[in-house]
Motif scaffolding. Structure first.
Motif, mmCIF file in Angstrom:
data_model
loop_
_atom_site.group_PDB
_atom_site.id
_atom_site.type_symbol
_atom_site.label_atom_id
_atom_site.label_comp_id
_atom_site.label_asym_id
_atom_site.label_seq_id
_atom_site.Cartn_x
_atom_site.Cartn_y
_atom_site.Cartn_z
ATOM 1 N N UNK A 42 16.956 18.590 51.325
ATOM 2 C CA UNK A 42 17.512 18.403 49.942
ATOM 3 C C UNK A 42 16.662 17.850 49.043
ATOM 4 N N UNK A 43 16.979 17.913 47.751
ATOM 5 C CA UNK A 43 16.267 17.362 46.509
ATOM 6 C C UNK A 43 15.996 15.834 46.538
ATOM 7 N N UNK A 44 14.920 15.507 46.398
ATOM 8 C CA UNK A 44 14.656 13.806 46.185
ATOM 9 C C UNK A 44 14.570 13.341 44.804
ATOM 10 N N UNK A 45 14.847 12.334 44.046
ATOM 11 C CA UNK A 45 14.796 12.090 42.737
ATOM 12 C C UNK A 45 13.285 11.517 42.626
ATOM 13 N N UNK A 46 12.779 12.109 41.591
ATOM 14 C CA UNK A 46 11.412 11.484 41.307
ATOM 15 C C UNK A 46 11.209 10.489 39.911
ATOM 16 N N UNK A 47 12.239 10.708 39.233
ATOM 17 C CA UNK A 47 12.189 9.739 37.934
ATOM 18 C C UNK A 47 13.577 10.071 37.019
ATOM 19 N N UNK A 48 13.971 9.082 36.327
ATOM 20 C CA UNK A 48 15.117 9.189 35.497
ATOM 21 C C UNK A 48 14.673 8.709 34.304
ATOM 22 N N UNK A 49 14.733 9.620 33.047
ATOM 23 C CA UNK A 49 14.467 9.212 31.874
ATOM 24 C C UNK A 49 15.564 9.100 30.875
ATOM 25 N N UNK A 50 15.798 8.004 30.147
ATOM 26 C CA UNK A 50 16.899 7.622 29.357
ATOM 27 C C UNK A 50 16.738 7.648 27.837
ATOM 28 N N UNK A 51 15.676 7.015 27.238
ATOM 29 C CA UNK A 51 15.534 6.940 25.943
ATOM 30 C C UNK A 51 14.631 8.286 25.159
ATOM 31 N N UNK A 52 15.320 8.736 24.248
ATOM 32 C CA UNK A 52 14.524 9.890 23.416
ATOM 33 C C UNK A 52 12.952 9.283 23.271
ATOM 34 N N UNK A 53 11.927 10.323 23.640
ATOM 35 C CA UNK A 53 10.700 9.978 23.338
ATOM 36 C C UNK A 53 9.768 9.006 24.554
ATOM 37 N N UNK A 54 10.499 8.788 25.497
ATOM 38 C CA UNK A 54 10.194 7.911 26.615
ATOM 39 C C UNK A 54 9.161 8.611 27.471
ATOM 40 N N UNK A 55 8.234 8.297 27.981
ATOM 41 C CA UNK A 55 7.186 8.655 28.821
ATOM 42 C C UNK A 55 7.200 7.702 30.163
ATOM 43 N N UNK A 56 7.342 8.591 31.196
ATOM 44 C CA UNK A 56 7.030 7.608 32.351
ATOM 45 C C UNK A 56 5.913 8.336 33.270
ATOM 46 N N UNK A 57 5.235 7.371 33.976
ATOM 47 C CA UNK A 57 4.074 7.806 34.617
ATOM 48 C C UNK A 57 4.446 7.288 36.423
ATOM 49 N N UNK A 58 4.244 8.490 37.196
ATOM 50 C CA UNK A 58 4.422 8.145 38.651
ATOM 51 C C UNK A 58 3.093 8.783 39.123
ATOM 52 N N UNK A 59 2.314 7.875 39.220
ATOM 53 C CA UNK A 59 0.827 8.373 39.894
ATOM 54 C C UNK A 59 0.179 9.531 39.177
ATOM 55 N N UNK A 60 -0.038 10.782 39.632
ATOM 56 C CA UNK A 60 -0.668 11.799 38.767
ATOM 57 C C UNK A 60 0.520 12.519 38.041
ATOM 58 N N UNK A 61 1.908 12.129 38.265
ATOM 59 C CA UNK A 61 2.949 12.854 37.495
ATOM 60 C C UNK A 61 3.225 12.082 36.221
#
Lengths: 111, 115
Positions: A42-61
């Motif tokens: 099944x799918x596994x969550x990587x990230x949730x983004x909430x705010x317009x313009x938001x940037x999140x980093x997860x290692x190389x992603x």
């Protein structure tokens, strides 16, 4: 149902290359989630983004949510074979209980 | 740490037969969902539940039924199997409604073929 378009549908690259996949909609979402799905699981969550313009980093992603909260992108730096899988974006509407999933981007990273 | 458990993993049905796809979660989540995933089509919501005794239709409910008698279990029933119901079915649960940072936790799916 608010539609989410993902592109490209398929992507095949070699290890070490960079790539970006896109998730676009004409509708505004309160937030957006990215999932990764491997064959037989099944799918596994990587990230949730909430705010317009938001940037999140997860290692190389690196994940970005558009300023207008209608689109998002996922950038992978120096892809590895372990990144192979189906990447799904899912929009969270302002009301209700259903996630709206895109059709996914199938990524194959070869040695 | 079991999470969301789906049974069976694979099943072949004849047209017109009925069956129940089982889903149980051990995380005490109130929210549970059933999706179907067809090749190249993403996940579509069939039914969802916000707590024991409460269920509601999703985007593609026709031909399916659900019940939620306990917090842990959320079975999906196919009454008269049709070839159009050939798909991979995923059950998911979450601690809160979409819009929070909480993920939906998915099971590994039931691969169903109707012949």
């Amino acid at each position: 149902t608010q539609l989410l378009e993902q592109s490209p549908q398929f992507l095949s690259i070699q290890e070490g290359e960079n790539l970006t996949v896109y998730c676009n909609s004409s509708s505004v979402f309160s937030s957006l989630q990215w999932y990764r799905q491997e064959p037989g699981e099944g799918p596994v969550l990587l990230v949730t983004v909430v705010t317009g313009g938001e940037v999140k980093k997860l290692k190389r992603l690196t994940f970005q949510f558009g300023d207008a909260r209608k689109d998002s992108s996922l950038h992978i730096t120096a892809a590895q074979t372990g990144d192979t899988g189906l990447y799904l974006c899912a929009g969270v509407p302002n009301s209700g209980y259903a996630l709206n999933f895109g059709k996914g981007t199938s990524l194959l990273v070869t040695p | 740490n079991a999470g969301v458990t789906q049974t069976p993993k694979f099943r072949i049905l004849k047209i017109g037969q009925s069956m129940t796809l089982q889903c149980t979660q051990d995380m005490n989540h109130n929210y549970m969902y059933w999706y179907r995933q067809d090749p190249g089509m993403g996940l579509k919501l069939i039914y969802y539940s916000v707590g024991a005794g409460i269920t509601d239709k999703g985007e593609v409910p026709n031909g399916y039924n659900v019940s939620r008698s306990t917090t842990e279990d959320f079975p999906l029933r196919l009454e008269l199997a049709a070839p159009s119901q050939t798909s991979v079915y995923f059950c998911a649960s979450s601690d809160s409604r979409p819009g929070s940072y909480q993920p939906q936790h998915f099971g590994d799916g039931t691969r169903l073929s109707i012949l």
